[in-house]
Design a protein around this motif. Structure first.
Motif, PDB file in Angstrom:
ATOM      1  N   VAL A   1      43.683  25.489  35.179  1.00  0.00           N
ATOM      2  CA  VAL A   1      42.603  26.472  35.129  1.00  0.00           C
ATOM      3  C   VAL A   1      41.582  25.970  34.105  1.00  0.00           C
ATOM      4  O   VAL A   1      41.930  25.747  32.943  1.00  0.00           O
ATOM      5  N   ASN A   2      40.359  25.789  34.544  1.00  0.00           N
ATOM      6  CA  ASN A   2      39.301  25.282  33.665  1.00  0.00           C
ATOM      7  C   ASN A   2      38.457  26.453  33.182  1.00  0.00           C
ATOM      8  O   ASN A   2      37.881  27.183  33.990  1.00  0.00           O
ATOM      9  N   GLY A   3      38.385  26.645  31.861  1.00  0.00           N
ATOM     10  CA  GLY A   3      37.634  27.757  31.299  1.00  0.00           C
ATOM     11  C   GLY A   3      36.155  27.494  31.131  1.00  0.00           C
ATOM     12  O   GLY A   3      35.396  28.405  30.780  1.00  0.00           O
TER      13      GLY A   3
ATOM     14  N   LEU B   1      39.565  35.134  31.611  1.00  0.00           N
ATOM     15  CA  LEU B   1      38.361  34.318  31.676  1.00  0.00           C
ATOM     16  C   LEU B   1      37.319  35.003  32.545  1.00  0.00           C
ATOM     17  O   LEU B   1      37.623  35.454  33.650  1.00  0.00           O
ATOM     18  N   ASP B   2      36.075  35.062  32.063  1.00  0.00           N
ATOM     19  CA  ASP B   2      35.013  35.666  32.872  1.00  0.00           C
ATOM     20  C   ASP B   2      34.558  34.721  33.975  1.00  0.00           C
ATOM     21  O   ASP B   2      34.115  35.130  35.036  1.00  0.00           O
ATOM     22  N   ILE B   3      34.680  33.416  33.710  1.00  0.00           N
ATOM     23  CA  ILE B   3      34.386  32.419  34.739  1.00  0.00           C
ATOM     24  C   ILE B   3      35.451  31.333  34.628  1.00  0.00           C
ATOM     25  O   ILE B   3      35.837  30.947  33.525  1.00  0.00           O
TER      26      ILE B   3
ATOM     27  N   SER C   1      29.482  31.704  28.322  1.00  0.00           N
ATOM     28  CA  SER C   1      28.502  32.740  28.011  1.00  0.00           C
ATOM     29  C   SER C   1      29.049  33.578  26.861  1.00  0.00           C
ATOM     30  O   SER C   1      30.137  33.313  26.332  1.00  0.00           O
ATOM     31  N   MET C   2      28.295  34.587  26.462  1.00  0.00           N
ATOM     32  CA  MET C   2      28.736  35.452  25.367  1.00  0.00           C
ATOM     33  C   MET C   2      29.948  36.284  25.767  1.00  0.00           C
ATOM     34  O   MET C   2      30.607  36.877  24.909  1.00  0.00           O
ATOM     35  N   GLN C   3      30.262  36.326  27.050  1.00  0.00           N
ATOM     36  CA  GLN C   3      31.424  37.084  27.513  1.00  0.00           C
ATOM     37  C   GLN C   3      32.671  36.211  27.646  1.00  0.00           C
ATOM     38  O   GLN C   3      33.737  36.708  28.010  1.00  0.00           O
ATOM     39  N   THR C   4      32.524  34.908  27.373  1.00  0.00           N
ATOM     40  CA  THR C   4      33.662  33.996  27.432  1.00  0.00           C
ATOM     41  C   THR C   4      34.343  34.004  26.070  1.00  0.00           C
ATOM     42  O   THR C   4      33.722  33.670  25.063  1.00  0.00           O
ATOM     43  N   THR C   5      35.615  34.382  26.024  1.00  0.00           N
ATOM     44  CA  THR C   5      36.286  34.492  24.734  1.00  0.00           C
ATOM     45  C   THR C   5      36.886  33.159  24.303  1.00  0.00           C
ATOM     46  O   THR C   5      37.379  32.377  25.125  1.00  0.00           O
TER      47      THR C   5
ATOM     48  N   THR D   1      36.309  28.777  42.434  1.00  0.00           N
ATOM     49  CA  THR D   1      35.521  29.250  41.296  1.00  0.00           C
ATOM     50  C   THR D   1      35.545  30.771  41.268  1.00  0.00           C
ATOM     51  O   THR D   1      35.228  31.426  42.267  1.00  0.00           O
ATOM     52  N   VAL D   2      35.931  31.317  40.114  1.00  0.00           N
ATOM     53  CA  VAL D   2      36.048  32.768  39.939  1.00  0.00           C
ATOM     54  C   VAL D   2      34.997  33.229  38.945  1.00  0.00           C
ATOM     55  O   VAL D   2      34.882  32.667  37.846  1.00  0.00           O
ATOM     56  N   LEU D   3      34.213  34.228  39.326  1.00  0.00           N
ATOM     57  CA  LEU D   3      33.194  34.812  38.450  1.00  0.00           C
ATOM     58  C   LEU D   3      33.429  36.313  38.377  1.00  0.00           C
ATOM     59  O   LEU D   3      33.403  37.001  39.406  1.00  0.00           O
ATOM     60  N   ASP D   4      33.661  36.801  37.172  1.00  0.00           N
ATOM     61  CA  ASP D   4      33.878  38.233  36.943  1.00  0.00           C
ATOM     62  C   ASP D   4      34.941  38.806  37.879  1.00  0.00           C
ATOM     63  O   ASP D   4      34.752  39.853  38.508  1.00  0.00           O
ATOM     64  N   GLY D   5      36.039  38.070  38.001  1.00  0.00           N
ATOM     65  CA  GLY D   5      37.187  38.593  38.733  1.00  0.00           C
ATOM     66  C   GLY D   5      37.186  38.356  40.229  1.00  0.00           C
ATOM     67  O   GLY D   5      38.130  38.744  40.908  1.00  0.00           O
ATOM     68  N   GLN D   6      36.140  37.690  40.758  1.00  0.00           N
ATOM     69  CA  GLN D   6      36.071  37.457  42.203  1.00  0.00           C
ATOM     70  C   GLN D   6      35.827  35.985  42.501  1.00  0.00           C
ATOM     71  O   GLN D   6      35.015  35.328  41.824  1.00  0.00           O
ATOM     72  N   VAL D   7      36.527  35.472  43.495  1.00  0.00           N
ATOM     73  CA  VAL D   7      36.268  34.104  43.955  1.00  0.00           C
ATOM     74  C   VAL D   7      34.906  34.073  44.633  1.00  0.00           C
ATOM     75  O   VAL D   7      34.644  34.847  45.562  1.00  0.00           O
TER      76      VAL D   7
END
Length: 620
Positions: free
Chosen positions: A455-457, A429-431, A213-217, A315-321
């Motif tokens: 770790v898969n980005g 990573l955001d996700i 996404s746009m938040q993934t660097t 799977t981690v999304l925005d810092g949470q599993v």
């Protein structure tokens, strides 16, 4: 007889926008019957056979029932509708959701069937329109061959081969599961290019490339993909990883194995998804074969200490599993009756592994690695394993190599959840998909050991156990439904003047994007002047993240060729009629079903100020 003699497919036209309240783009195709086909359709028994063939095709593609009854006779228009339904079934086979039924846009009178083509609109659910064309040609060929041979048995082998070829060669730029989640959340979809998809409009939109996404660097993703940099970063963050190193040859890998102790793992240092990874290597021949396997796909080779344990993806999304699965390696479970080869064949016939609309897992294969593993387990393809005995066929557990995900989210120890969250945070990573090797996910890694394998980005969320995650990801990124207020104004000079007044009235409170046939702007600023079509001009504004609302002008017939730029309108204003009157009626027929709000017609007691007031109420 040839296909052309039965049904002539003379023309097609892609409709990137929306007509008549439809919620997805479409493909308009022109079809004409031959006299031989029309005679066929007059025969009640033969007509019913054709209908049954169509229903069998739909069932093969995973559609339980056709929209046409097998007990009724087909006339030409009935057959055309069924052709549309069968074509749509192929898209549903590939999991593209269909929100709209096929629709006949124009049909001549029966006496003109041979002279004038019938126009059929088939839904193209924000995917490559060439998929529609391939599906349509398959359907026409099946019908034509059945009529020519008078054999109405479904040609399943041919269908299977064609669908396999489509899957192999077609560019699936839009993820069908994200698409389904967007539809379920009533989010607009705009396909940009190169696999980039916009969900939402203007200021309420987000871009995705699969799970990017746009938040993934870019820095984070590149670091995660480079196994050496990723391992070093995780170590810097104080996280447990397996000993590893880059190697240039099999001999260097063997030296590494002697240093850390066998077995070891050989993998590409710069690829994801289990590509060319071989684990549990103990002998020189195994290591050399694994290195050669990597060299076919990458110049960067990585050796790791093999850590025994079960393979888990968190799977981690925005810092949470948000989800966790155990990835069980490809293999079969003995039943005490069948050989390994027979068990593989049986497993590959299950719905999850067999080619078809329900397939979510890769079929098991007896490749070189599988045969080597069988030898290690002291079994052969002719061995009958005891009941309950697991026979492993892959050294790694990735779904792409035949593995099977089993949900374990509720069982993960809190320490292991924190470990995965720290890994995603360490790489910013955001996700992320964090792969952990540990003997028991219910026990803390601090007590029984365990390491982060990778770790898969850009993790694949999966099509088996975690369908809900697609909606979760979209809702985490797109504000609400992603929709902005959209207004259509129909007419010429009066419509242009109304848009100008509306912009002046609300420019201080809302960033209003606007377009006329001669200019495009945001607020009081003119962005471009020239000649603009309604669809392409509106796209400029719908993809601009400054636009909080849109007002566009319809001044001609171009929307009948492209469709509306949006599937839903909040307000329609008829400023004046477009000439000639039949064209204006066609425009309204395409426009008004999409309006979820008021329709205002200027004239008589309804003056321009009435429309401006309505626009202000909508936007303020």
């Amino acid at each position: 007889m040839t296909q052309k003699q039965f049904i002539e497919f003379s023309h097609h036209h892609y409709l990137p926008g929306y007509l008549r309240g439809r919620r997805q783009p479409g493909l308009i195709v022109s079809l004409k019957p031959s006299s031989a086909l029309l005679n066929w359709l007059k025969n009640s028994e033969k007509s019913i056979q054709l209908a049954r063939l169509a229903n069998q095709f739909n069932a093969y593609c995973g559609i339980a029932e056709s929209h046409e009854s097998t007990s009724s006779n087909y006339d030409w228009t009935g057959l055309v509708k069924q052709i549309g339904i069968c074509t749509s079934s192929v898209l549903q086979y590939f999991k593209f959701p269909q929100l709209d039924n096929p629709e006949i846009l124009f049909a001549p009178t029966p006496e003109k069937y041979l002279q004038k083509p019938t126009q059929l609109l088939i839904t193209t659910p924000h995917c490559d329109p060439s998929l529609n064309l391939k599906a349509l040609k398959l359907v026409l060929e099946i019908i034509s061959n059945a009529l020519a041979s008078e054999n109405f048995e479904l040609p399943t082998i041919k269908i299977s081969n064609v669908l396999s070829d489509i899957k192999k060669n077609l560019n699936f730029s839009v993820n069908a599961l994200f698409l389904k989640a967007a539809y379920e959340n009533e989010m607009p979809v705009l396909v940009l290019n190169g696999g980039t998809v916009q969900y939402g409009f203007g200021a309420r939109s987000e871009w995705f490339e699969h799970t990017f996404s746009m938040q993934t660097t870019n820095i984070s993703v590149r670091m995660a993909r480079d196994k050496s940099k990723c391992s070093l970063r995780l170590q810097q963050a104080g996280l447990p990883v397996a000993p590893s190193t880059k190697v240039r040859s099999a001999e260097e890998a063997l030296q590494f194995g002697k240093h850390v102790g066998f077995p070891i793992v050989i993998k590409p240092a710069n690829l994801d998804g289990g590509n060319a990874v071989t684990a549990n290597l103990s002998t020189p021949n195994e290591v050399r074969a694994a290195v050669q396997k990597v060299q076919k796909v990458s110049k960067q080779i990585r050796a790791e200490k093999h850590i025994f344990g079960r393979d888990y993806r968190l799977t981690v999304l925005d810092g949470q599993v948000v989800w966790a699965v155990e990835r069980v390696p490809g293999g079969v479970v003995g039943d005490g009756e069948h050989t390994v080869e027979q068990l593989i064949a049986k497993e590959n016939e299950t719905l999850n592994r067999r080619q078809g609309p329900a397939q979510t897992l890769q079929p098991l294969t007896l490749n070189g690695e599988a045969k080597s593993l069988l030898s290690k387990q002291k079994v052969s393809i002719d061995t009958v394993p005891a009941k309950g005995t697991f026979v492993r066929l892959s050294s790694i557990a990735n779904v792409a190599t035949g593995g099977r995900p089993v949900p374990v989210f509720e069982q993960v120890h809190p320490d292991n959840i924190k470990l995965a969250e720290r890994a995603a945070r360490a790489l910013r990573l955001d996700i992320a998909g964090v792969d952990i090797l540990i003997r028991d996910i219910t026990k803390s890694w601090r007590e029984i050991g365990g390491v982060i394998c990778e770790v898969n980005g850009q993790p694949d969320l999966g099509a088996t156990t975690a369908l809900h995650l697609y909606g979760d990801v979209l809702r985490a990124r797109v504000p609400g439904t992603g929709r902005i207020p959209i207004i259509a104004v129909v007419g010429g000079a009066a419509a242009t003047e109304l848009i100008k007044r509306s912009v002046e009235a609300i420019s201080d409170s809302v960033s209003l994007g606007w377009m006329s046939p001669s200019a495009i702007g945001i607020g009081v600023s003119v962005l471009q002047t020239g000649k603009f079509k309604t669809f392409s001009g509106s796209q400029i504004l719908l993809t601009d993240n400054q636009v909080e609302a849109l007002i566009f002008q319809i001044a001609g017939e171009d929307i009948l060729q492209t469709g509306l730029p949006t599937d839903r309108l909040d307000l329609v204003i008829i400023a004046d009629e477009i000439s000639p009157p039949p064209l204006h009626r066609e425009i309204e027929k395409s426009l008004l079903p999409a309006c979820a709000g008021d329709v205002i017609r200027l004239g008589g007691n309804v003056v321009e100020q009435t429309a401006v007031d309505a626009i202000e109420r909508l936007l303020n």
